[in-house]
Design a protein around this motif. Sequence first.
Motif, PDB file in Angstrom:
ATOM      1  N   PHE A 205       0.805  -1.217   0.000  1.00 15.91           N
ATOM      2  CA  PHE A 205       0.000   0.000   0.000  1.00 15.91           C
ATOM      3  C   PHE A 205       0.844   1.276   0.000  1.00 15.91           C
ATOM      4  CE2 PHE A 205      -2.509  -3.152   2.490  1.00 15.91           C
ATOM      5  CZ  PHE A 205      -3.500  -3.368   1.546  1.00 15.91           C
ATOM      6  N   LYS A 275       5.681   0.936 -10.460  1.00 19.68           N
ATOM      7  CA  LYS A 275       4.335   0.741  -9.933  1.00 19.68           C
ATOM      8  C   LYS A 275       3.325   1.591 -10.691  1.00 19.68           C
ATOM      9  CE  LYS A 275       4.041   1.074  -5.416  1.00 19.68           C
ATOM     10  NZ  LYS A 275       4.383   1.583  -4.060  1.00 19.68           N
ATOM     11  N   GLU A 279       0.159   0.210 -12.807  1.00 11.98           N
ATOM     12  CA  GLU A 279      -1.196   0.609 -12.430  1.00 11.98           C
ATOM     13  C   GLU A 279      -1.969   1.221 -13.597  1.00 11.98           C
ATOM     14  OE1 GLU A 279       0.275   1.869  -7.923  1.00 11.98           O
ATOM     15  OE2 GLU A 279      -0.527   3.384  -9.290  1.00 11.98           O
ATOM     16  N   THR A 308       7.562  -4.211  -2.516  1.00  9.99           N
ATOM     17  CA  THR A 308       6.100  -4.235  -2.484  1.00  9.99           C
ATOM     18  C   THR A 308       5.501  -5.496  -1.869  1.00  9.99           C
ATOM     19  OG1 THR A 308       5.834  -5.294  -4.653  1.00  9.99           O
ATOM     20  CG2 THR A 308       6.093  -2.891  -4.615  1.00  9.99           C
ATOM     21  N   TYR A 315       1.270  -7.495  -8.859  1.00 13.54           N
ATOM     22  CA  TYR A 315       0.914  -6.111  -8.549  1.00 13.54           C
ATOM     23  C   TYR A 315      -0.031  -5.555  -9.606  1.00 13.54           C
ATOM     24  CZ  TYR A 315       1.410  -1.250  -7.069  1.00 13.54           C
ATOM     25  OH  TYR A 315       1.151   0.027  -6.635  1.00 13.54           O
ATOM     26  N   ARG A 316       0.283  -5.803 -10.880  1.00 16.04           N
ATOM     27  CA  ARG A 316      -0.581  -5.335 -11.970  1.00 16.04           C
ATOM     28  C   ARG A 316      -1.970  -5.958 -11.859  1.00 16.04           C
ATOM     29  NH1 ARG A 316       1.521  -5.254 -17.991  1.00 16.04           N
ATOM     30  NH2 ARG A 316       1.490  -2.986 -17.668  1.00 16.04           N
ATOM     31  N   LYS A 318      -3.516  -6.830  -9.314  1.00 16.23           N
ATOM     32  CA  LYS A 318      -4.253  -6.283  -8.171  1.00 16.23           C
ATOM     33  C   LYS A 318      -4.730  -4.855  -8.407  1.00 16.23           C
ATOM     34  CE  LYS A 318      -3.928  -6.100  -3.121  1.00 16.23           C
ATOM     35  NZ  LYS A 318      -4.948  -7.140  -2.911  1.00 16.23           N
ATOM     36  N   TYR A 319      -3.942  -4.046  -9.123  1.00 14.62           N
ATOM     37  CA  TYR A 319      -4.219  -2.618  -9.183  1.00 14.62           C
ATOM     38  C   TYR A 319      -4.565  -2.048 -10.560  1.00 14.62           C
ATOM     39  CZ  TYR A 319      -2.810  -2.119  -4.338  1.00 14.62           C
ATOM     40  OH  TYR A 319      -2.745  -2.224  -2.963  1.00 14.62           O
ATOM     41  N   ASN A 320      -4.362  -2.797 -11.621  1.00 17.99           N
ATOM     42  CA  ASN A 320      -4.635  -2.255 -12.960  1.00 17.99           C
ATOM     43  C   ASN A 320      -5.996  -2.771 -13.439  1.00 17.99           C
ATOM     44  OD1 ASN A 320      -4.732  -1.730 -15.789  1.00 17.99           O
ATOM     45  ND2 ASN A 320      -2.506  -1.487 -15.791  1.00 17.99           N
ATOM     46  N   ARG A 321      -7.029  -1.972 -13.263  1.00 15.47           N
ATOM     47  CA  ARG A 321      -8.377  -2.398 -13.626  1.00 15.47           C
ATOM     48  C   ARG A 321      -8.532  -2.567 -15.138  1.00 15.47           C
ATOM     49  NH1 ARG A 321     -12.620   0.937  -9.760  1.00 15.47           N
ATOM     50  NH2 ARG A 321     -11.794   0.182  -7.781  1.00 15.47           N
TER      51      ARG A 321
END
Length: 325
Positions: A205, A275, A279, A308, A315-316, A318-321
């Motif tokens: 986060f 990041k 994202e 992270t 990571y992508r 989780k966070y890249n809609r």
Amino acid sequence: MKLISIVVPAGGALSNIEFPRQVFTEINDYLVSQGKAPIFKIQFVGVSKSIQLNDGLFTIQTDFTIKEAQQSDLIIIPAVYGDMAEQVKNNHELIQWMKEQYIKGAELASLCVGAFLLAGTGLLNGRKCVTHWKAANEFRSMYPDVNLVVDKIIIDEAGIYSSSGGISFLNLIVYLVEKYAGKDTAIYCAKFFQVDADRHTQSIFSIFQGQKDHNDEPVKQAQIYIENNFQQKITVDQLAGMLAVGKRSLERRFKKATANTLNEYTQRVKIEAAKKHLEMSSKKITDIMYEVGYSDTKTFRTSFKMVTGLLPKEYRSKYNRVHQM
């Protein structure tokens, strides 16, 4: 029965005060439903009987003032709003009371930036602590003798507990429920309040914010240069020559001012840029790797996960809609 005192500080965050009460109350109800005796006695404690919060928007009536309250088993220290140094000053009497309670046998647990009040007792000097990642630089500046651990969710240190930011305080509450009421009850608590009890790091986060609240001008120049040129290979010798500062002197001063070595700082800047790409864009991960200045896939993946807690692909996801659609 364990006596839990939830302190109500001046400038306190209402959610950090009321939600722990709800959790411990629910656990009592759960135990009764299982044919067992309730285990927690919960009380609000403050310097006065009536305390205003959130710039006067809310008022809490405490059960006891610090002059009336009995010896506690556990004291919950909520987050506070505003200028942290000012809030520590405003809550001097409460902080002194918490210190006295700890010396007499109470345990202390800070939630989010309640760690500033906890550290104000002096009990954290030489010990580990965690707080919200955004407050890390300010915390280090105010409490250089405390070993701030920025990537953890919970720290348990000799009867002194601290939790990271936001709603991560719930992880600490579940942890305390397990300690006092057992594993089965903690599992119920995690399920009822829908807490991911397996999460152990706040690194995923965090947003890296280089510490620039210092007066070492050559170090600030080095930080700005790194942030503007992180795609390139930057060496300590190069920076030292550019700033006309000795290499060892620069390394020492940089670490003192920013809490990072030059190499750590450069890596954090690179990973933060990566990041953002992960994202917001659909670029290939290898292309992002090259854009932020890495040339080796293994090194990039290892560095990214170290910072992270996730691999770039995770990571992508989780966070890249846009990427998920």
